[in-house]
Design an enzyme around this catalytic site. Structure first.
Site, short mmCIF file in Angstrom:
data_model
loop_
_atom_site.label_atom_id
_atom_site.label_comp_id
_atom_site.label_asym_id
_atom_site.label_seq_id
_atom_site.Cartn_x
_atom_site.Cartn_y
_atom_site.Cartn_z
CG HIS A 78 1.58 6.87 -2.80
ND1 HIS A 78 0.42 6.75 -3.52
CD2 HIS A 78 2.11 8.08 -3.15
CE1 HIS A 78 0.23 7.85 -4.24
NE2 HIS A 78 1.24 8.66 -4.05
CG HIS A 101 -7.35 5.39 0.80
ND1 HIS A 101 -8.45 6.09 1.22
CD2 HIS A 101 -6.47 6.33 0.37
CE1 HIS A 101 -8.24 7.39 1.07
NE2 HIS A 101 -7.04 7.57 0.54
CG HIS A 114 1.91 11.30 4.97
ND1 HIS A 114 2.12 10.06 5.53
CD2 HIS A 114 1.02 11.09 3.96
CE1 HIS A 114 1.39 9.16 4.89
NE2 HIS A 114 0.70 9.76 3.94
CG ASP A 116 -8.36 11.56 0.49
OD1 ASP A 116 -7.61 12.52 0.30
OD2 ASP A 116 -7.95 10.40 0.67
CD GLU A 128 -4.61 8.61 -2.60
OE1 GLU A 128 -3.85 9.55 -2.31
OE2 GLU A 128 -5.38 8.08 -1.78
CG ASP A 159 -4.17 14.59 0.02
OD1 ASP A 159 -5.38 14.61 0.35
OD2 ASP A 159 -3.50 13.55 -0.08
CG ASP A 215 -5.10 23.13 31.82
OD1 ASP A 215 -4.50 23.57 30.83
OD2 ASP A 215 -5.56 23.86 32.72
CG HIS A 249 -6.29 6.07 4.96
ND1 HIS A 249 -5.03 6.26 5.45
CD2 HIS A 249 -6.39 6.85 3.86
CE1 HIS A 249 -4.39 7.13 4.66
NE2 HIS A 249 -5.19 7.50 3.71
CE1 TYR A 277 3.41 12.81 -4.71
CE2 TYR A 277 3.82 10.49 -5.24
CZ TYR A 277 2.95 11.51 -4.89
OH TYR A 277 1.60 11.23 -4.76
CD GLU A 293 -6.82 11.33 -2.64
OE1 GLU A 293 -6.34 12.38 -2.17
OE2 GLU A 293 -6.96 10.29 -1.97
NE ARG A 325 -1.65 12.59 -3.02
CZ ARG A 325 -0.64 13.07 -2.31
NH1 ARG A 325 0.60 12.73 -2.61
NH2 ARG A 325 -0.85 13.87 -1.28
MN LIG Z 1 -6.26 9.62 -0.18
#
Ligand SMILES: [Mn+2]
Length: 455
Positions: A364, A368, A257, A285, A398, A274, A52, A375, A402, A422, A420
């Site tokens: 990737h 975006h 991710h 971002d 970005e 990130d 709940d 996004h 990897y 970005e 990365r």
């Molecule tokens: Mn991004």
């Protein structure tokens, strides 16, 4: 307590300002008028976390963009009128002292008229009775098709009711349109208020990243860095992260991710963060990758310089008329050259490019749109072609590399390394502005900040 001016939230509200929302509604109403259409949006629902308890409410992005309300279950209707004006009608939960004691203050219909500029507002329970009357006579009804089953059902009930009465003079809309596209095309060019919100979100995001650079030490845990960044977001008034913060050290950084954020930061590892703060439901971002102990190893540094060069080369192409595909292609050129020269792949840059061998280390896309959603809405192609940048577009650049710990046939020093870089980029009339410039990304600048903190 029961007066119409009751303010359920301290501070300026709606934020950024009622004028900003009125202007957006006028703009959207003009575009509806061209289509002889009405628009219906839904505030969204509380989502169960477990049993709940619920997640903190976040309104539907299009809904909030149009009216600034933060009302679960609310329905708003925007109706262009013949004289060039429009009418904005809201259905919200009524004031209820007993319920408000448990689950929070409400505006009620009176408050929505008073504070949010609605022309009329009704208790939610009246939606079925009122919606047919409101939609009567428009050719098309726009709604976010399929996003909220409860809203789909309410609109269908209204249309059914109108069809039942059409012999008595009512004219039910003949078409449904997808509001996602309509609102997406509004949201993609940031208006002044949207840009101000986004700047604030990105600035706070930058402070979070800087705080992390100063605080990280070998032996700390990823969750401590996550907590620190999100503390920085919240203490500056952000509603929190705009998406799950990724704080991955060493091999964890090679999981795109990764949100577990529970490993120790190893001495000699590179930490990839990130994370983005949310402000007025706009999200920053930013990604940065830097050595936990303040000094890159030669291999880490070489790999980092490749990604940074790709980031800089991609950003150079951020200007009106260019597009996201062009940025991606440019970044791929730089990354493939790097993979060849670092001998990550024993082939020429051309072969790596042509045979798409780069996918092993860069899997990737590069960019975006950024805005209310991390996004963000808005089409990526127009007429089958990549959409040309225009002033007011905001996007990320970005690129990354990897290299998982168990990768075979690459020099040892590159394994367990994720990088990365970005940035958040605003397209301007004659080029671009790097909104995220406050967080350093050059090797010496990052090492200086970390080094200074360690002294
Ligand atoms: Mn991004």
């Amino acid at each position: 307590m029961s007066d119409a001016t009751h303010d359920p939230r301290p501070g300026p509200w709606p934020s950024p300002s009622l004028e900003a929302y009125l202007e957006r509604r006028s703009r959207v109403a003009a575009s509806l008028r061209e289509r002889d259409a009405a628009l219906v949006l839904y505030g969204g629902e509380l989502r169960t976390r477990a049993n709940d308890t619920e997640f903190r409410f976040r309104p539907d992005s299009d809904f909030h963009y149009l009216c600034g309300l933060e009302e679960p279950g609310a329905v708003v209707v925007l109706l262009p009128e013949g004289d060039g004006g429009h009418r904005f009608v809201a259905f919200v939960r009524p004031r209820d002292r007993e319920i408000e004691v448990w689950s929070g203050r409400r505006l009620g219909p009176e408050g929505v008229v008073e504070r949010f500029g609605a022309d009329e507002a009704h208790p939610l329970a009246e939606l079925d009775a009122q919606l047919p009357r409101l939609l009567d006579g428009y050719d098309t009804v726009f709604l976010p098709l399929g996003r909220w089953p409860a809203l789909d059902a309410a609109v269908h009930r209204a249309l059914t009711s109108l069809r039942r009465h059409n012999r008595t003079g009512e004219s039910p809309p003949r078409h449904l349109g997808n509001a996602e596209d309509l609102l997406g095309e509004e949201r993609i060019v940031k208006d002044a208020a949207s840009l101000a919100s986004l700047r604030q979100a990105v600035d706070i995001t930058a402070e979070g990243h800087l705080a992390a650079m100063r605080a990280a030490r070998p032996g700390m845990h990823e969750y401590q860095i996550e907590a620190l960044i999100e503390y920085e977001f919240r203490r500056r008034g952000s509603s929190g992260p705009g998406y799950g913060s990724i704080v991955g050290s060493g091999d964890n950084a090679t999981i795109l991710h990764y949100v577990d954020n529970r490993s120790p930061l190893g001495d000699g590892e590179v930490l990839l963060i990130d994370a983005g703060a949310e402000w007025d439901y706009h999200s920053g971002d930013i990604t940065r990758s830097w050595p936990v102990n303040g000094r890159f190893t030669p291999e880490q540094r070489d790999a980092y310089e490749v990604v940074l060069a790709a980031n800089l080369a991609g950003i150079e192409l951020a200007k009106p008329g260019s597009n996201i595909d062009a940025i991606h292609e440019r970044c791929l050129d730089v990354l493939c050259e790097g993979m060849a020269s670092l001998k990550l792949i024993p082939e020429s840059a051309e072969t790596i490019r042509e045979r798409k061998l780069y996918r092993k280390f860069y899997m990737h896309r590069t960019s975006h749109w950024l805005g209310v959603d991390v996004h963000d809405a808005g089409r990526y192609t127009l007429g089958g072609e990549p959409r040309a940048f225009a002033p007011g577009h905001v996007l990320t650049v970005e690129p990354g590399l990897y290299i998982a710990a168990d990768t075979e046939d690459v020099p040892e020093g590159f394994c367990g390394l994720g990088i990365r870089v970005e940035d958040d980029i605003l397209i301007t009339a004659d080029g671009h502005e790097v909104l995220s410039a406050k967080v350093p990304k050059r090797v010496d600048a990052m090492e200086a900040i970390i080094g200074e903190a360690h002294r």
